[in-house]
Structures are given as structure tokens and as C-alpha cells.
Design a protein around this motif. Sequence first.
Motif, PDB file in Angstrom:
ATOM      1  N   TRP A 108       1.484  -0.573  -0.375  1.00  0.00           N
ATOM      2  CA  TRP A 108      -0.153  -0.309   0.214  1.00  0.00           C
ATOM      3  C   TRP A 108       1.017   1.485   0.565  1.00  0.00           C
ATOM      4  O   TRP A 108       2.737   0.790   0.394  1.00  0.00           O
ATOM      5  N   PHE A 109       0.560   2.514  -0.587  1.00  0.00           N
ATOM      6  CA  PHE A 109       1.529   3.429  -0.424  1.00  0.00           C
ATOM      7  C   PHE A 109       0.176   4.810  -0.295  1.00  0.00           C
ATOM      8  O   PHE A 109      -1.011   5.131  -1.048  1.00  0.00           O
ATOM      9  N   SER A 110       0.457   5.827   0.768  1.00  0.00           N
ATOM     10  CA  SER A 110      -0.010   7.394   0.777  1.00  0.00           C
ATOM     11  C   SER A 110       0.404   8.567   0.856  1.00  0.00           C
ATOM     12  O   SER A 110       1.891   8.114   1.215  1.00  0.00           O
ATOM     13  N   HIS A 111       0.270   9.070   0.239  1.00  0.00           N
ATOM     14  CA  HIS A 111       1.003  10.409  -0.099  1.00  0.00           C
ATOM     15  C   HIS A 111      -0.537  11.571   0.243  1.00  0.00           C
ATOM     16  O   HIS A 111      -0.742  11.244  -0.086  1.00  0.00           O
ATOM     17  N   LEU A 112       0.756  13.099   1.103  1.00  0.00           N
ATOM     18  CA  LEU A 112      -0.459  14.141   0.920  1.00  0.00           C
ATOM     19  C   LEU A 112       0.155  15.129  -0.305  1.00  0.00           C
ATOM     20  O   LEU A 112       1.511  14.351  -1.125  1.00  0.00           O
TER      21      LEU A 112
END
Length: 148
Positions: A108-112
Motif C-alpha cells: 500500500w502507499f499513501s501521500h499527501l
Amino acid sequence: MSDSEFDQIFPLGEKNDAYAQYFVGQSYLAPLAPGSVPVSNVSFEPGCRNNWHIHHGSDGGGDQILLCTAGSGWYQAEGDDPVSMEPGSVIHVPAGTKHWHGAKQDSWFSHLALITPGADVRNEWLEPVTDEAYGRLQTAVTGPPRSP
């Protein structure tokens, strides 16, 4: 891993159905702050990535800032080597740069995501990152983005 097991400090948000046509795989969008510099948390299931795209703007507008907060992903500007993104990675994408970003195949990957305000700010969506090109990244040697 299910979304309930993905440990991150910002909300996962809702399925990003409004922009689904510009992604390969499932992404999620959680708007965090409105205003002249809106901030959103964008999360990607493993293997999900957005299409090549360009942020346009003038008078200082249209730059994109990506701040990786969780998981592991890729960023790539056209003509440059891919960059591995881990929590704490910061990418500055100047307006007019053709690029894409998304999760690694097994994470999984998250960024603002933030876009600098200015005149004529808009987004141009382009072709998908092919499965073949994306598959080659899993063994790519990566480093920091090149300086202009």
C-alpha cells in the motif's frame, strides 16, 4: 493486506471513483484541508498507479508537492529514473512536468498531495503507465530525483 490493516496517520478516505478513469487499480481520496492550497491524502492499493499527467499553471502555480506518509511507492518524471518513495520522502514536481506516481506491487502507499496556487492551474491526464513498464520498476535501482 486489507485497508483496515494499512497503518497510516491520515484517513484512508473514500474510493476515488471520480478519478478512477485516470488510475490503474484502486485509489482512495481523503480531503484534509480546503482553501487556496487544498491538501488531500491519496492512498493506493498495491499495484495501483495513476496515469501519466501534467500539472499546469503560471505565476508560481501548478507545482505539485508529494509527501509520502505510509507504505512504499514510486514517482517518475518523464525521462528520469524512477524514485522509490518511503515515509518521509518529499517530491517537488514543477509545473509542466509529465509524471506519474503510485504504489509498489507489494505495498500500500499513501501521500499527501498539494498544488501551489497561481494562475491557470489545471491538470492534464494522459496515457496509463503500461503493465510492462510498471513491472520493470520492481527491480529498478532508484535514488533521489535529479536536480534541475
